[in-house]
Design an enzyme around this catalytic site. Sequence first.
Site, PDB file in Angstrom:
ATOM      1  N   ASP A   1      28.915 -20.102 -45.082  1.00 35.82           N
ATOM      2  CA  ASP A   1      28.725 -21.177 -43.685  1.00 35.82           C
ATOM      3  C   ASP A   1      29.077 -22.628 -44.294  1.00 35.82           C
ATOM      4  O   ASP A   1      29.397 -22.824 -45.327  1.00 35.82           O
ATOM      5  CB  ASP A   1      27.631 -21.433 -42.580  1.00 35.82           C
ATOM      6  CG  ASP A   1      26.343 -21.834 -43.766  1.00 35.82           C
ATOM      7  OD1 ASP A   1      26.414 -22.174 -44.450  1.00 35.82           O
ATOM      8  OD2 ASP A   1      25.016 -21.749 -43.571  1.00 35.82           O
TER       9      ASP A   1
ATOM     10  N   ASP B   1      27.061 -26.592 -44.420  1.00 34.09           N
ATOM     11  CA  ASP B   1      25.579 -27.270 -43.908  1.00 34.09           C
ATOM     12  C   ASP B   1      26.254 -28.764 -44.098  1.00 34.09           C
ATOM     13  O   ASP B   1      26.598 -29.157 -44.504  1.00 34.09           O
ATOM     14  CB  ASP B   1      24.949 -27.030 -44.635  1.00 34.09           C
ATOM     15  CG  ASP B   1      24.749 -25.289 -45.182  1.00 34.09           C
ATOM     16  OD1 ASP B   1      23.967 -24.656 -44.505  1.00 34.09           O
ATOM     17  OD2 ASP B   1      25.074 -24.576 -46.210  1.00 34.09           O
TER      18      ASP B   1
ATOM     19  N   ASP C   1      25.759 -25.018 -39.780  1.00 39.60           N
ATOM     20  CA  ASP C   1      24.764 -25.647 -39.982  1.00 39.60           C
ATOM     21  C   ASP C   1      24.552 -27.522 -39.414  1.00 39.60           C
ATOM     22  O   ASP C   1      24.892 -27.663 -40.262  1.00 39.60           O
ATOM     23  CB  ASP C   1      23.754 -25.331 -40.745  1.00 39.60           C
ATOM     24  CG  ASP C   1      23.252 -23.244 -40.720  1.00 39.60           C
ATOM     25  OD1 ASP C   1      23.726 -23.150 -39.802  1.00 39.60           O
ATOM     26  OD2 ASP C   1      23.130 -22.812 -42.041  1.00 39.60           O
TER      27      ASP C   1
HETATM   28  P1  TTP Z   1      22.258 -21.993 -47.148  1.00 39.87           P
HETATM   29  O1  TTP Z   1      23.670 -22.101 -45.749  1.00 39.87           O
HETATM   30  O2  TTP Z   1      21.847 -20.716 -46.451  1.00 39.87           O
HETATM   31  O3  TTP Z   1      23.255 -21.561 -48.642  1.00 39.87           O
HETATM   32  P2  TTP Z   1      24.189 -21.407 -49.292  1.00 39.87           P
HETATM   33  O4  TTP Z   1      25.163 -23.244 -48.915  1.00 39.87           O
HETATM   34  O5  TTP Z   1      23.646 -22.909 -50.582  1.00 39.87           O
HETATM   35  O6  TTP Z   1      24.768 -21.174 -50.039  1.00 39.87           O
HETATM   36  P3  TTP Z   1      26.401 -20.410 -48.711  1.00 39.87           P
HETATM   37  O7  TTP Z   1      27.323 -20.744 -49.891  1.00 39.87           O
HETATM   38  O8  TTP Z   1      26.150 -18.465 -48.973  1.00 39.87           O
HETATM   39  O9  TTP Z   1      26.385 -20.769 -47.153  1.00 39.87           O
HETATM   40  O10 TTP Z   1      21.637 -23.233 -46.599  1.00 39.87           O
HETATM   41  C1  TTP Z   1      21.534 -24.177 -47.232  1.00 39.87           C
HETATM   42  C2  TTP Z   1      19.558 -24.552 -48.152  1.00 39.87           C
HETATM   43  O11 TTP Z   1      19.579 -25.635 -46.989  1.00 39.87           O
HETATM   44  C3  TTP Z   1      19.585 -23.758 -48.821  1.00 39.87           C
HETATM   45  O12 TTP Z   1      19.015 -24.238 -50.067  1.00 39.87           O
HETATM   46  C4  TTP Z   1      18.205 -23.777 -48.334  1.00 39.87           C
HETATM   47  C5  TTP Z   1      18.375 -24.468 -46.926  1.00 39.87           C
HETATM   48  N1  TTP Z   1      17.516 -25.286 -46.112  1.00 39.87           N
HETATM   49  C6  TTP Z   1      15.729 -25.767 -45.873  1.00 39.87           C
HETATM   50  O13 TTP Z   1      16.597 -26.361 -46.301  1.00 39.87           O
HETATM   51  N2  TTP Z   1      15.391 -25.707 -44.487  1.00 39.87           N
HETATM   52  C7  TTP Z   1      15.593 -25.210 -43.801  1.00 39.87           C
HETATM   53  O14 TTP Z   1      15.401 -24.990 -42.411  1.00 39.87           O
HETATM   54  C8  TTP Z   1      17.292 -24.089 -43.363  1.00 39.87           C
HETATM   55  C9  TTP Z   1      17.525 -22.739 -42.205  1.00 39.87           C
HETATM   56  C10 TTP Z   1      17.605 -24.288 -44.981  1.00 39.87           C
HETATM   57 MN    MN Z   2      25.519 -22.988 -46.907  1.00 41.57          MN
HETATM   58 MN    MN Z   3      23.502 -22.789 -44.152  1.00 42.12          MN
END
Ligand code: TTP
Ligand code: MN
Ligand code: MN
Length: 362
Positions: A205, A207, A286
Amino acid sequence: CAHPSAKPESAVSPYACQRRTTLNNHNKIFTDALEVLAENLEFCGNQGPSLAFRRAASVLKSLPEALRCLEETQHLPCLGEHCRAIIEEISECGSCSRVEEILNDERYRTMKLFSSVFGVGPKTAENWFCRGLRTFEQVLNEPSIRLNRMQTAGFLFYEDISKPVSRTEASALKIIVEEAVICVNPSATVSITGGFRRGKEFGHDVDFIIKTPEAGQEDTILPAVIERFKSQSILLYSDLQESTFDLRQLPTHRFEAMDHFSKCFLILKLKGEQETGRDWRAVRVDLVAPPLERYAYALLGWSGSTLFERDLRRFARLERGKLLDNHVLYDKATEAVLIICLAVLRTLHHEGFGGAIAGVTV
Ligand code: TTP
Ligand code: MN
Ligand code: MN
Ligand code: MN
């Protein structure tokens, strides 16, 4: 894991937050195997033992080169007898029999398939498996199964959202998100976080963290941004989670995957020529909007990886007597709530997070 102070200066730290990790994993044959073992345990609800394999994989990922012999693992933290036996087997045979067995296991394969759907966690995946379901087709044709809104979107956009998002696509999305955010609040800013902030080339995703300059704006910005996406016809799914954040809240000992900030989980339409011949693809996005005074904590918490965040908190607690989470750093001895500002956070990035937590006396 042994206490770090018992190790020589050059030793690999047992805390992920004190290890520099290259983006280039030189020990993929070992870490892939360890992660299958970890994932299999997670599918069985064994979080504790699974964490041991995740830690071992993380240590190997931080090494500057491939392991040449088993002796090299002697001085590495988080690698117990079990993990070393697995590494030895892979070195000698090219694969690990237990891992091969798991990869061929019907339960593992089905759990892996079902939990790859957005909105399907291990509980739901297990429930479907126990009912004898093995394929998406069987799930979708089972009359007694009522999918929730998230799972419905998960199946609808499965093909697109299970395809990795590239850095180029993430940059294109940043422009779209930035435009929407500035349109609803010209003084707000957007930064990329998560895996792309750690320098990864691909993600599951994208973020984003939104910074708003005035108190209270963090609560109104996300609904307005979602409305903006809707009016642009690029909103395919949205799940808005309103803030449950309380300024007086102190950090807890337990590692929590979710924080209390205002956030939303989206599926957006990203325009551009696709391999499928369509002129758009669906992407998981996100957004998080913390209050300004907690922005640095939120940015730190959302940068990941999960094990890095877990170890950063463990380091703060066990080595420095402080409690840390996505919202605040709390000194247990003085009962002081420590607020880090962004400038301090930048320094932490340069000096290594773990070591710097020690020096935070803001
Ligand atoms: P992710 O998007 O799940 O993971 P990522 O970006 O490290 O890997 P990917 O490439 O697969 O997307 O989560 C990103 C970070 O956000 C992770 O460290 C968890 C954090 N997070 C919070 O701290 N609080 C929350 O409420 C949520 C939903 C995520
Ligand atoms: Mn991510
Ligand atoms: Mn995420
Ligand atoms: Mn082990």
